[in-house]
Design an enzyme around this catalytic site. Sequence first.
Site, mmCIF file in Angstrom:
data_model
loop_
_atom_site.group_PDB
_atom_site.id
_atom_site.type_symbol
_atom_site.label_atom_id
_atom_site.label_comp_id
_atom_site.label_asym_id
_atom_site.label_seq_id
_atom_site.Cartn_x
_atom_site.Cartn_y
_atom_site.Cartn_z
ATOM 1 C CG HIS A 135 -1.882 0.993 1.410
ATOM 2 N ND1 HIS A 135 -1.609 2.277 1.817
ATOM 3 C CD2 HIS A 135 -3.216 0.939 1.198
ATOM 4 C CE1 HIS A 135 -2.731 2.974 1.855
ATOM 5 N NE2 HIS A 135 -3.726 2.188 1.476
ATOM 6 C CG ASP A 212 0.446 -2.690 6.144
ATOM 7 O OD1 ASP A 212 -0.552 -2.874 6.862
ATOM 8 O OD2 ASP A 212 0.433 -2.002 5.114
ATOM 9 C CD GLN A 215 -7.038 -4.700 4.081
ATOM 10 O OE1 GLN A 215 -8.013 -5.348 4.470
ATOM 11 N NE2 GLN A 215 -7.149 -3.452 3.661
ATOM 12 C CE LYS A 238 -7.345 -0.470 6.226
ATOM 13 N NZ LYS A 238 -8.107 0.064 5.107
ATOM 14 C CB CYS A 376 -3.749 3.304 -1.578
ATOM 15 S SG CYS A 376 -5.021 4.521 -1.281
HETATM 16 N N1 C6P Z 1 -6.372 0.318 2.770
HETATM 17 C C1 C6P Z 1 -8.199 0.002 1.213
HETATM 18 O O1 C6P Z 1 -9.281 0.308 0.719
HETATM 19 P P1 C6P Z 1 -5.123 3.498 7.145
HETATM 20 O O2 C6P Z 1 -5.684 4.350 6.059
HETATM 21 O O3 C6P Z 1 -3.963 4.161 7.832
HETATM 22 O O4 C6P Z 1 -6.135 2.973 8.098
HETATM 23 O O5 C6P Z 1 -4.552 2.174 6.416
HETATM 24 C C2 C6P Z 1 -3.616 2.276 5.389
HETATM 25 C C3 C6P Z 1 -3.363 0.926 4.818
HETATM 26 C C4 C6P Z 1 -2.109 0.361 4.991
HETATM 27 N N2 C6P Z 1 -1.843 -0.885 4.564
HETATM 28 C C5 C6P Z 1 -2.784 -1.639 3.958
HETATM 29 C C6 C6P Z 1 -2.451 -3.025 3.530
HETATM 30 C C7 C6P Z 1 -4.059 -1.115 3.743
HETATM 31 O O6 C6P Z 1 -4.990 -1.869 3.149
HETATM 32 C C8 C6P Z 1 -4.354 0.202 4.164
HETATM 33 C C9 C6P Z 1 -5.691 0.828 3.872
HETATM 34 C C10 C6P Z 1 -7.691 0.769 2.417
HETATM 35 O O7 C6P Z 1 -7.525 -0.921 0.779
HETATM 36 C C11 C6P Z 1 -7.804 2.240 2.206
HETATM 37 S S1 C6P Z 1 -6.720 2.819 0.950
#
Ligand code: C6P
Length: 418
Positions: A135, A212, A215, A238, A376
Site C-alpha cells: 500500500h 503491515d 488487512q 478495519k 492505493c
Molecule cells: N487500505 C483500502 O481500501 P489506514 O488508512 O492508515 O487505516 O490504512 C492504510 C493501509 C495500509 N496498509 C494496507 C495493507 C491497507 O490496506 C491500508 C488501507 C484501504 O484498501 C484504504 S486505501
Amino acid sequence: MIKQASAIIEARRFNLDEIRNDFPILKRTVNGKQLVYLDNAATSQKPQCVIDSINKYYSFENANIHRGLYFLSEIATESYENARLKGKEFLNALSSSELIFVKGTTEAINLVAASLSRANYFREGDEVIISHMEHHANIVPWQFLVEHDKIKLKVIPITDDGELDMEAFKLMLNDRTKFISVVHISNALGTINPVKEIITLAHRRNIPVFIDGAQSAPHMKIDVQDLDCDFYALSGHKAFGPTGIGVLYGKTEMLEMLPPYQGGGDMIRTVTFEKTTYDDIPHKFEAGTPNIAGSIGFGTAIDYINQFDRDELTRYENELLEYATNSLNEIDGLKIIGNAKKKASVISFVIEGIHPYDIGTIIDTDGIAIRTGHHCTQPLMDRFKLPATARASFAFYNTKEEVDKLVQSLLKVKRMFV
Ligand code: C6P
C-alpha cells in the site's frame, strides 16, 4: 472454547442472522435496495456495542486522560489504558507498554520510519526492503528516507499469481539490508504473505521486520510473539472499531531505541528550556491528547471479536471467499487479479471492455458497495498493466446471498455494455 489471558470462556455460537443483527447499518437500504456492503478492506462496519461505547464515553465519562486527579479523568484514563491492555491480549504482546495508540496503520509506519531516521539508524547506501504489493502507506514514508537519509529502497518482485517471489527475496538480503517492511495480507490482491518465513530469514542477519497488518488483524488471529516481528501495525476501523485509532506494536528494545515521533504534552518527564527528558514507552510516543473515545471503541471492538472462536470466523470467511471466487469465475470476460494459493477475503477483478469505475457506479444502483480504483497500490496496478480494478472484500457478516446479488448485478452491467 476460547482461552483468554485470565479466564476460559465459552465462545459465542456463529449465527449469521444474529451477527448481522449486531451491525445496524446492514439493515439500511441504498437506492431503494437492501445494502450489500462489500468494501470491508476499506473499512469494516461497526457493531452496536462499539457505537454504544463511544456514546457512553462522551455522555458520561468524557475528560482528558493522565492529567486530572478527579473522578472523570480517572475513569477516562482507566478506560484508555484498559483498551491498551485489550490490544495487548489481542496481539499477544509481551507487555501493554509495547502498544502505541496511533491514528492507524499509515501513522504507525510513518512513526517508525521517521523515528529510525531521527535515530540516525541508516547510513547512506543502506537498504530497506519492501514488496511490489505494498500500500502507498508502506512505500511513501520510506521514500522520504531515500531523499533524506540516502537509503536505497529494494522491492521484492511478485509472480503473475500475486505471490511474493521468495527466491528473489532471499537473494536481496545482504550486509546493507537494514530494515524490512512488508504487508501481511495485500489489500488489492488478498494474498497472505509468508511473513513468518521472512522474519526468520531476516533475523538470521539481525534485520528488524515491520509487518503491515492493516488487512490481517481483522481476518486472522495475530500472535506477535509467535511471528517474532519487531513491529506490527493495524487500523481499528478495519477491525470493527472506529476510525482515527490504530495500534503500533513494537518490541520493547525497538521502542526504547527509537526517539519520540512528536513532541508535546503527555510524552515528557521534565521540561526546561535547556533540556527535556521523555516519559517511558508507550507514552514517549503519544504526544498530545489522544483519541480517547476511539481507543475505547477499539477496545469494545476487540471484546466483540473475542466473543467468537476466531478460527471459526476465518473458516467462514474462507468458505465465502471460495464461493465468491467460483461464482465470479463463471462470468464470461471477468478476470480475477491475484490468484495466490493463500488468500484472505479480497477479490480484485476486471471485466473485459468495461472500466472498473463503470462497474462500481452501476452496481451501486443495486445497493452494492465495492471499491474501484488503484486501491492505493499504484505500483501494483502498473505491475499488472492495469489502471484500476474492481474489488469486493468480505467480512464475517457477509452472506452467500450477497455474493449472488453481486454476480447478478455484474451480469446486468455486462448486458448494458454489449
Ligand atoms: N487500505 C483500502 O481500501 P489506514 O488508512 O492508515 O487505516 O490504512 C492504510 C493501509 C495500509 N496498509 C494496507 C495493507 C491497507 O490496506 C491500508 C488501507 C484501504 O484498501 C484504504 S486505501
